[in-house]
Scaffold this motif. Sequence first.
Motif, PDB file in Angstrom:
ATOM      1  N   TYR A 187       0.852  -1.185   0.000  1.00 12.36           N
ATOM      2  CA  TYR A 187       0.000   0.000   0.000  1.00 12.36           C
ATOM      3  C   TYR A 187       0.890   1.237   0.000  1.00 12.36           C
ATOM      4  O   TYR A 187       1.566   1.512   0.992  1.00 12.36           O
ATOM      5  N   TYR A 188       0.929   1.957  -1.132  1.00 12.24           N
ATOM      6  CA  TYR A 188       1.789   3.137  -1.272  1.00 12.24           C
ATOM      7  C   TYR A 188       3.234   2.832  -0.894  1.00 12.24           C
ATOM      8  O   TYR A 188       3.897   3.593  -0.178  1.00 12.24           O
ATOM      9  N   GLY A 189       3.695   1.669  -1.363  1.00 10.39           N
ATOM     10  CA  GLY A 189       5.078   1.282  -1.112  1.00 10.39           C
ATOM     11  C   GLY A 189       5.323   0.695   0.264  1.00 10.39           C
ATOM     12  O   GLY A 189       6.454   0.336   0.582  1.00 10.39           O
ATOM     13  N   ALA A 240      -0.909   5.444   6.522  1.00 12.65           N
ATOM     14  CA  ALA A 240      -0.446   4.065   6.671  1.00 12.65           C
ATOM     15  C   ALA A 240       0.877   4.002   7.427  1.00 12.65           C
ATOM     16  O   ALA A 240       1.058   3.196   8.355  1.00 12.65           O
ATOM     17  N   SER A 241       1.821   4.855   7.044  1.00 13.42           N
ATOM     18  CA  SER A 241       3.138   4.805   7.701  1.00 13.42           C
ATOM     19  C   SER A 241       3.051   5.220   9.157  1.00 13.42           C
ATOM     20  O   SER A 241       3.743   4.668  10.018  1.00 13.42           O
ATOM     21  N   HIS A 242       2.178   6.177   9.452  1.00 12.34           N
ATOM     22  CA  HIS A 242       2.037   6.603  10.853  1.00 12.34           C
ATOM     23  C   HIS A 242       1.336   5.550  11.700  1.00 12.34           C
ATOM     24  O   HIS A 242       1.625   5.410  12.886  1.00 12.34           O
ATOM     25  N   ALA A 243       0.402   4.806  11.103  1.00 10.01           N
ATOM     26  CA  ALA A 243      -0.223   3.709  11.852  1.00 10.01           C
ATOM     27  C   ALA A 243       0.831   2.701  12.287  1.00 10.01           C
ATOM     28  O   ALA A 243       0.857   2.244  13.437  1.00 10.01           O
ATOM     29  N   VAL A 244       1.752   2.360  11.361  1.00  9.22           N
ATOM     30  CA  VAL A 244       2.835   1.431  11.697  1.00  9.22           C
ATOM     31  C   VAL A 244       3.779   2.055  12.714  1.00  9.22           C
ATOM     32  O   VAL A 244       4.186   1.415  13.699  1.00  9.22           O
ATOM     33  N   LEU A 245       4.111   3.326  12.510  1.00 11.23           N
ATOM     34  CA  LEU A 245       5.064   3.984  13.401  1.00 11.23           C
ATOM     35  C   LEU A 245       4.557   4.053  14.834  1.00 11.23           C
ATOM     36  O   LEU A 245       5.279   3.713  15.781  1.00 11.23           O
TER      37      LEU A 245
END
Length: 965
Positions: A187-189, A240-245
Motif C-alpha cells: 500500500y503506497y510502497g 499508513a506509515s504513521h499507523a505502523v510507526l
Amino acid sequence: MLYIYMLGYDVDFGHMEAVSLISAPKYPEKQVGYIVTSCLLNENHDFLRLAINTVRNDIIGRNETFQCLALTMVGNIGGREFAESLAPDVQKLLLSSSCRPLVRKKAALCLLRLFRKNPDVVNVDGWADRMAQLLDERDLGVLTSSMSLLVALVSNNHEAYWSCLPKCVKTLERLARNQDIPQEYTYYGIPSPWLQVKTMRALQYFPTIEDPYTRRTLFEVLQRILMGTDVVKNVNKNNASHAVLFEALALVMHLDAEKEMMSQCVALLGKFIAVREPNIRYLGLENMTRMLMVTDVQEIIKRHQAQIITSLKDPDISIRRRALDLLYGMCDVTNAKDIVEELLQYLSSADFTMREELSLKAAILAEKFAPDLSWYVDVILQLIDKAGDFISDDIWFRVVQFVTNNDDLQPYAAAKVKEYLEKPAVHETMVKVSAYILGEYSHLLARRPGCSPKEIFAILHEKLPTVSTTTIPILLSAYAKILMHTQPPDQELQSQIWAIFNKYESCIDAEIQQRAVEYFALCQKGAALMDILAEMPKFPERKSSLIKRAEYSEADTAEQSAIKLRAQQQPSNALVVTDQPPANGATSPVPVGPLSLVMVPSMITTEDHTSTDQALSQQNGSLTKVDPQHPSADLLGDLLGPLAIEGPPGATVQSEHNAVSGLEGGPDAVDGSAIVPVEEQRNTVQPIGNIAERFHALCLKDSGVLYEDPYIQIGIKAEWRAHHGRLVLFLGNKNTAPLVSVQALMLPPAHLKMELSLVPDTIPPRAQVQCPLEVVNLRPSRDVAVLDFSYKFGTNMVNVKLRLPAVLNKFLQPIPVPGEEFFPQWRSLSGPPLKLQEVVRGVRPMPLPEMANLLNSFRLMICPGLDPNPNNLVASTTFYSESTHAMLCLIRIETDPADRTQLRMTLASGDPTLTFELKEFIKEQLITIPTAPPQSPAPAPPPAAQATPQIPPNDPAALLAGLLS
C-alpha cells in the motif's frame, strides 16, 4: 424485505422464508437467504436453530462458494449455539491445506467471532501449536486473518502461545525488509501495513522477550521502522506509515527498550509536533504523552518544552488540549515555575471551554511542586483573579487549609487578599477567600497602615451588595471575627456591625438569618466572645482531592494512564497541610509518599505518636487498630461546606506497615481490612471505594465492580436461571506491567456447589481476563461464598477475601399469585415450622411504597388488593434449589402507621428451612445496625425449634391476623 429493512423499518415477517432459502440448491437463492438471514436475525433468534444443520453441510461441503457464504453469515451473527456446533468444522477449514486462501481467510475471521462469543471453542492445549503453524503461511491474506485471531487469543491467555512469539518477529522482519511481498499487498510502497500493526499489537501482549536473538532481531526491525518513517505530502501514505510507526512506538515503550532508542522515539515525535499538518501534530503530542509512562524519558521530553508551549496557541482546540495534557504530565520540581507561569499567561486568552480544566491543572501543579507556600498562594490568587468563574470551590478550600495550618503564612496571605479586594472589580470567589482569611487573620496586620479593623471592615463591607446569598454568611462570620479581634472595643464599629446583624435577622434565607441572630446574641457576651469565636484550629493532615478529581476527569486514557503511572513511580513534593509550619520562604512541603488516588483507611496524625508506633510495629498480617473517631466538627464545616479532600497518613510517617487482614466488613468497616500484604513493603495497597457497598449493590443487580485497587479491577457479570447461576469474573490489569502470581480460590458454603474455571497465573498489561464461575444452589441458606484472591505487582503481594453476591435472593423468581390461589395456599400452610410469625423491632423507618420497592428489588412480587388493610403488604415469590426445586413462598407484612420502627412479619412455604432462612433474610434487610459490620451468618437452628413470639389475643395486630388466617 431487505430493502424495507435498509430503509429503517422493522421487518418482523418472512423470517422463516429467508431461513428456508439457505437450503436451496441454487446459488442466487442461497445467497439471498444467507444475506437476509444475517441482516434480519440476531444470535438469539429461534429460527437460526433450524438452519444450523444446513449451514454445517455447506461448511463441510466441497463447494467453495457455499462455504464462503456460510462462513460469512456465521461470522456476522456469531452466537453461542453456532460456536458450540460449528467451531470444530471451522477450525478444520482453517487448517486444511487443500482449501483456497479465500476460504481460509473467512474461516479465520469466523473462528475469531466465535471465540469472542465463547472462548471455550478454542482448546488452548491443542491449538497453540497449530496457531504457530498458521503463522508460517506465505499467503498474506490468510496470515493477516490468522494474526487477528492470534491477537484475540494472546489477549486472553498469552502463556499458552509463547511458541508464536518468534514467528511474529519473523513475520515482522519479513514485512520490514519487503521480502516476498506481493504487489497487491503493498500500500503506497508500504508492505501490508495492516499486518504490521496487528503483529506488533500481538507482541505487546507478551510481557517480556527472553531470547536474546529474537529480542535483537525485533529491535533491529523497530529501528528500521523508526528511521524509515517521515512526513510526506501524500495523505494516504502518511496515514499508513504513521499507523505502523505509532504501533512501533507503543511496542518500544512496552518492551522498555534502551535509552538510546527511547531518545530516538522522542526526537521523532519532536519533529512531528513541529510540522504544519494538524493531524500529525496531534498524534505527536498524544504519543509524547504516552511516552511519559516510560521512566527516564521525561528529561528528554523537556527539551521540546518550548515547542509544546507554542502548541497551546494552536488554532485547533484538540491540539491545545493535548498540549495542556502533555505539559501537565511532564511537569516536575525543576520546570514547575515556568510551566505554571505559562499557563497563567495563557489563561487570559484561553478558550472558555478550556479554562476550567486549565485552572484545575494549574492549581494542582502549583500545589504538587511549589518551592514555597507564598508562591503557591500567589498562583492560586492569580487564578481566582483571572478565571474566577471557572474556579471550583475545592481550589479555594485548599488555600484556606494551608493558610490556617501555617502561622508564618497568615500575615502574608491576609496582606495579599487585601490587595486584591482593593481592586474595583473582584470576583465573588475572591471575596469568599478574602472574607475568610481577613476574618481570621486581619488582626495580624493591625499595625500596618490602612489595615485597622475599621478599614478592613470597610473594604469587606463594600463588596456585600455585589455578592450572592451563598457568600453573605461568610462575610457575616468575618464581621463577627473582626469585632472579636478589635481590642479595645470600638463603639462605632460595633454599632455598624450590629446594625448589619439586625438587618439580616429577618432575611428569608435561613442560613443568613440564623447566623445574624446567633452572632448578634454572641456579641452581647462581651469578653466571653474571645473564647467562643477563637481562632480556627489546625486542620488534620490531608491530601488534596483536586488531584483525584483531575485524574478521573481525564477524557483520554493515554494521558490518564501516564499521569497515574508517574504518580505511582515517582515521589511527589505535593504540599501537605501540616501542623508544623516551616519558615516563610523556606521549602515548605514535607515530602510524602507517592500520590495516590486511593482513600487511606486510617488517619494517623502527628499528634498520635502512640498509635503511629503501634502501626509501625505490627507484625505482618495482624490487624491494625483504627481510631473510629472523626475529626471534631468546627465552624468551618458550616462556613465552607464539606471539604472535598481525603485524609492521608501523617506527613512525618514516610511509610506505613499497617498490615491489615481479615474479611471485609460492612459499610462502616475500613475498606483496607480486605487487604492482606504478605511481605514487608513501603506502601500498603488499599482498595478504591467501599468493598461492602459494592457487594450490597451487586446483591441487587447482576453486573458491576466487586473490587478495585490501583493495580486491578474485578468486575462481575451474572446470569441466574432457577437454581443455576453463571458468573463471569472480569480481572482487569490497570497498569503497564503484568500482574503475576495470580491465584483465585473459592471458599463456598455447604449449600452452594461452585466451579471456577482456571485463572491464569499472569495478567498481561492493560489486559482483561474472563473467568467463568458456575454456581448450583443445593438448599436454602443465607451463608455467603468467599473468593480468596491474591496477586503480586512489583514488590506488593496483595491478598483479598471478597464476598460473592451468590445470595439467597438470586435464586428467587417473583410470581404473581391471584387471590383465589393465594388464600387456599396460605391456609394449607398452618403454623410452625412451615409458617413463622415474628414481631420485628428496630426497623428502618420508611414509607410503605419505599418498603414495597425494597421487597421488589429482592425479587419478591407485591400482590396488591389481597389485604384489605392499606398499611399491610402481601408478597409472593418462588425459590429454586436442587433439594426443593420450585417452592412457592408467601409473605405478609403488617405495619403500624404510628410506629414505623416495628412491624409483624408472617412467612409461609412448604419447606421449614426455607421459611426460616427467608424470614431472617428479609428481616436483615429491614433492620439497620450501623455500628456492627455484618458477620457471616451462623448455621440456622432447626426451624422446629424456632420460637414464635407470643402476642396477646387482645393486641390490635392479632385482630388483623384473622384477615388471612
